[in-house]
Design a protein around this motif. Structure first.
Motif, short mmCIF file in Angstrom:
data_model
loop_
_atom_site.label_atom_id
_atom_site.label_comp_id
_atom_site.label_asym_id
_atom_site.label_seq_id
_atom_site.Cartn_x
_atom_site.Cartn_y
_atom_site.Cartn_z
N ALA A 102 21.67 1.69 56.67
CA ALA A 102 20.58 0.73 56.83
C ALA A 102 20.36 -0.06 55.54
CB ALA A 102 19.30 1.45 57.24
N LEU A 103 20.44 0.62 54.41
CA LEU A 103 20.26 -0.07 53.13
C LEU A 103 21.43 -1.01 52.84
CD1 LEU A 103 18.75 2.86 51.08
CD2 LEU A 103 17.58 0.73 51.72
N LEU A 104 22.63 -0.62 53.22
CA LEU A 104 23.78 -1.53 53.06
C LEU A 104 23.56 -2.79 53.90
CD1 LEU A 104 26.87 0.85 53.19
CD2 LEU A 104 26.13 -0.54 51.25
N THR A 113 21.51 -6.92 44.90
CA THR A 113 22.45 -6.23 44.02
C THR A 113 22.34 -4.73 44.30
OG1 THR A 113 20.82 -5.87 42.27
CG2 THR A 113 22.09 -7.96 42.20
N PRO A 114 23.31 -3.95 43.82
CA PRO A 114 23.18 -2.49 43.99
C PRO A 114 21.88 -1.95 43.37
CG PRO A 114 25.42 -3.04 43.38
CD PRO A 114 24.61 -4.32 43.26
N GLU A 115 21.51 -2.46 42.21
CA GLU A 115 20.29 -2.00 41.54
C GLU A 115 19.05 -2.34 42.37
OE1 GLU A 115 22.66 -3.99 40.06
OE2 GLU A 115 23.64 -2.37 38.97
N GLN A 116 19.00 -3.55 42.92
CA GLN A 116 17.88 -3.95 43.77
C GLN A 116 17.81 -3.10 45.03
OE1 GLN A 116 19.12 -8.06 44.08
NE2 GLN A 116 17.38 -8.77 42.86
N THR A 117 18.98 -2.78 45.57
CA THR A 117 19.03 -1.97 46.79
C THR A 117 18.53 -0.56 46.52
OG1 THR A 117 20.94 -3.27 47.50
CG2 THR A 117 20.51 -1.23 48.69
N LEU A 118 18.95 0.03 45.42
CA LEU A 118 18.48 1.37 45.07
C LEU A 118 16.97 1.36 44.79
CD1 LEU A 118 21.49 2.54 42.87
CD2 LEU A 118 20.94 3.25 45.22
N LYS A 120 14.86 -0.69 46.18
CA LYS A 120 14.26 -0.83 47.51
C LYS A 120 14.21 0.53 48.20
CE LYS A 120 12.96 -3.34 51.13
NZ LYS A 120 11.72 -4.07 51.17
N ALA A 121 15.28 1.31 48.09
CA ALA A 121 15.33 2.65 48.69
C ALA A 121 14.19 3.51 48.14
CB ALA A 121 16.68 3.30 48.42
N ARG A 122 14.02 3.47 46.84
CA ARG A 122 12.94 4.25 46.21
C ARG A 122 11.58 3.77 46.69
NH1 ARG A 122 16.38 3.08 41.81
NH2 ARG A 122 17.70 4.86 41.34
N SER A 123 11.40 2.45 46.78
CA SER A 123 10.10 1.92 47.21
C SER A 123 9.77 2.27 48.65
CB SER A 123 10.06 0.40 47.02
OG SER A 123 10.80 -0.27 48.02
N LEU A 124 10.79 2.50 49.46
CA LEU A 124 10.58 2.90 50.85
C LEU A 124 10.34 4.41 50.99
CD1 LEU A 124 13.38 0.74 52.50
CD2 LEU A 124 10.91 0.47 52.82
N GLY A 125 10.49 5.13 49.87
CA GLY A 125 10.29 6.57 49.91
C GLY A 125 11.56 7.37 50.08
N PHE A 126 12.72 6.70 49.99
CA PHE A 126 14.00 7.40 50.10
C PHE A 126 14.45 7.79 48.70
CE2 PHE A 126 18.69 7.54 50.53
CZ PHE A 126 18.77 8.53 51.51
N HIS A 127 14.09 8.98 48.30
CA HIS A 127 14.34 9.42 46.93
C HIS A 127 15.65 10.17 46.78
CE1 HIS A 127 10.45 7.94 45.81
NE2 HIS A 127 9.93 8.57 46.85
N TYR A 128 16.41 10.29 47.86
CA TYR A 128 17.70 10.96 47.77
C TYR A 128 18.67 10.24 46.85
CZ TYR A 128 16.51 14.11 51.60
OH TYR A 128 15.93 15.06 52.38
N VAL A 129 18.43 8.96 46.57
CA VAL A 129 19.34 8.23 45.69
C VAL A 129 19.40 8.84 44.30
CG1 VAL A 129 19.18 6.04 46.91
CG2 VAL A 129 17.59 6.51 45.05
N ASP A 130 18.35 9.58 43.93
CA ASP A 130 18.30 10.22 42.61
C ASP A 130 18.50 11.73 42.70
OD1 ASP A 130 17.61 7.75 41.33
OD2 ASP A 130 15.60 7.99 42.16
#
Length: 156
Positions: A102-104, A113-118, A120-130
């Motif tokens: 979904a993020l892709l 950009t990849p940084e903006q996407t990550l 965005k993921a954090r802002s949506l509450g998807f913290h698995y990126v970290d």
């Protein structure tokens, strides 16, 4: 819908859906379900296509295995997602693969950009990126795909 993460108005992600969640999704106006699980995964619902279609929702299953994650499979999933009637629920076992897809999709659509996407993921509450649950290989492929395909969008 419980335990779901709304990425956009047209795109919601979740781990493995249950019948009551599918019923709720149909009542809420969802039109499609994209299942990224492989039939050989533990907990895969063999009767999911029939359950989804009995609720008058479109159903597609494209297995996304982390050990066979290549650009062609990702592109096929993103193209299918683009064509499905909206709004769509995308699911997998734990919600990691579905959220990544979904993020892709969002990154390519918005030229992020990849940084903006990550971010965005954090802002949506998807913290698995970290989190250590996300393999470095998955994260690398995710970033590589965004980098390659948002550059194409930006120059088109």
């Amino acid at each position: 819908m419980d335990h779901a993460l709304r990425i956009t108005n047209d795109l919601t992600v979740i781990g493995q859906v249950q019948l009551q969640q599918l019923q709720q999704a149909a009542e809420e106006g969802f039109r499609s379900v994209l299942n990224l699980r492989s039939p050989d995964e533990l907990g895969f619902l063999k009767n999911e296509p029939q359950l989804v279609e009995s609720l008058n929702l479109h159903y597609v299953n494209i297995p996304l295995k982390l050990d066979y994650l290549d650009e062609a499979v990702i592109t096929e999933i993103l193209q299918t997602l683009k064509q499905l009637p909206k709004p769509v629920i995308v699911h997998c076992a734990a919600g990691i693969r579905s959220t990544a897809i979904a993020l892709l999709s969002l990154a390519i659509q918005e030229g992020l950009t990849p940084e903006q996407t990550l971010a965005k993921a954090r802002s949506l509450g998807f913290h698995y990126v970290d989190c250590t649950m996300v393999s470095p290989e998955l994260k690398r492929r995710f970033v590589d795909y965004i980098s390659k395909h948002t550059q194409v969008t930006a120059t088109a």
